[in-house]
Design a protein around this motif. Structure first.
Motif: not given
Ligand code: PA5
Length: 339
Positions: A13-15, A49-50, A137-147, A304-306
């Motif tokens: 996730l950080p990357e 993410g939204a 998986q879409p749920r694992a793409a949270i960085g791509y959907s949020l940032v 993101f920490s939580l």
């Protein structure tokens, strides 16, 4: 990345956030006045993410930001509305129907997707398109959907430059990863300890207003999809006006739930008090109550920490239940039967 490697996706996730920001910074949007309101169209993993960003900006954005999880668009959507169509696969029928309707209404539309029909339509229509990497998986793409949402809302004058908060978030996520990764034994690993507490119980995840309630919901959906288990989520102060009463006749459910309170030192005193008093009301009826505290200077880093802790908890819970965290057979079946 292999969509079957949920542990690898969570680990990365950080990357992912770093890469999402690199891509989002390339996005430019046509000049125009600030929108009257913004609506993000998305379902499931592409909506969360939204939802988090809407919660994050709730108190500061000069225009309302809504997330529409369903077919079509809300009635108020018109030419002065910014509509962001967010679909990881690009093939989600609800999101595509909203995209078409927003176009018909003359809204300012932006698409965020890996490809599929949404990318095809956006390219054909000359709609600004942010292509994000596939293979997750879409749920694992949270960085791509949020940032990217932060970038889009910044370009539209709804928030300031998110770059400093993103840099802090990435640095902190790397440090948090070192504490949560599988090689860290249970005694020293907060996520493993929480998973052990939740195992064989019904998780009850409580957050508070704004993004904290959405993070609680993210914990629930991650437990649903990764651990293939039921979970409930709710938020303060709303839950004190209904759910708290549900302990009055507790005998049949005593000991069924284990509660996790998602806390933030920045929460105002009345919210802190609600957490404490509610815990005392629940304590005789639940198997246990755990607390997890947000870490960070910026709200984004604390969010993101939580979230990252919850993602790890869902992963370790999947291992305890001996299930593969990646596949979502029921969703796949529904999509194919409805196609
Ligand atoms: O996590 C999942 O796989 C789902 O919640 C999907 O995100 C949801 O079905 C929508 O699909 P997409 O994200 O491709 O638009």
């Amino acid at each position: 990345m292999d969509p079957g490697d949920m542990a690898g996706a969570i680990h990365g996730l950080p990357e992912q956030c770093e890469q999402a920001w690199r891509l989002a910074r390339e996005l430019t949007l046509p000049e125009g006045p600030r929108p009257r309101q913004a609506v993000v169209l998305g379902m499931g993993g592409s909506a969360i993410g939204a939802e988090l960003v809407a919660g994050l900006l709730e108190a500061t954005a000069p225009a309302p930001i809504a997330v529409h999880r369903g077919y079509g668009v809300p009635g108020y959507v018109g030419p002065e509305t910014l509509v962001v169509a967010s679909s990881y696969s690009g093939n989600t029928e609800e999101t595509l129907s909203g995209y078409d309707e927003a176009r018909r209404r003359g809204s300012r539309v932006v698409a965020v997707t890996t490809g599929g029909e949404l990318a095809r339509r956006a390219e054909a229509d000359g709609v600004p398109l942010l292509r994000i990497p596939g293979g997750l998986q879409p749920r694992a793409a949270i960085g791509y959907s949020l940032v990217p949402q932060l970038r889009i809302f910044h370009l539209m004058g709804l928030t300031g430059d998110p770059q400093p908060a993103i840099e802090e978030t990435v640095a902190r996520l790397r440090r948090q990863r070192a504490r949560l990764e599988p090689s860290v034994p249970s005694q020293a690993n907060e996520a493993k300890q929480l998973a052990l507490s939740l195992h064989q119980h019904l998780p009850l995840i409580y957050g508070s207003q704004g993004w904290k309630g959405v993070v609680a919901y993210r914990w629930k959906t991650q437990i649903n999809e990764n651990a293939k288990a039921q979970a409930q989520a709710n938020r303060f102060p709303e839950l004190n006006h209904n759910e708290t009463v549900g302990w009055e006749v507790p005998a049949a459910i005593n000991g069924l739930f284990h509660a996790v309170l998602l806390r933030d030192e920045a929460d105002p005193a009345p919210i802190q008090r609600r957490f404490d008093v509610t815990a005392e009301i629940m304590r005789p009826h639940v198997a246990g109550i755990s607390q997890a505290w947000a870490e960070g200077d910026s709200e984004l880093a604390r969010l993101f920490s939580l979230l990252y802790l919850g993602d790890h908890v869902s992963l370790y819970l999947a291992y305890l239940y001996r299930v593969d965290p990646s596949p979502v057979k029921a969703i796949d079946r529904l999509k194919s039967e409805l196609a």
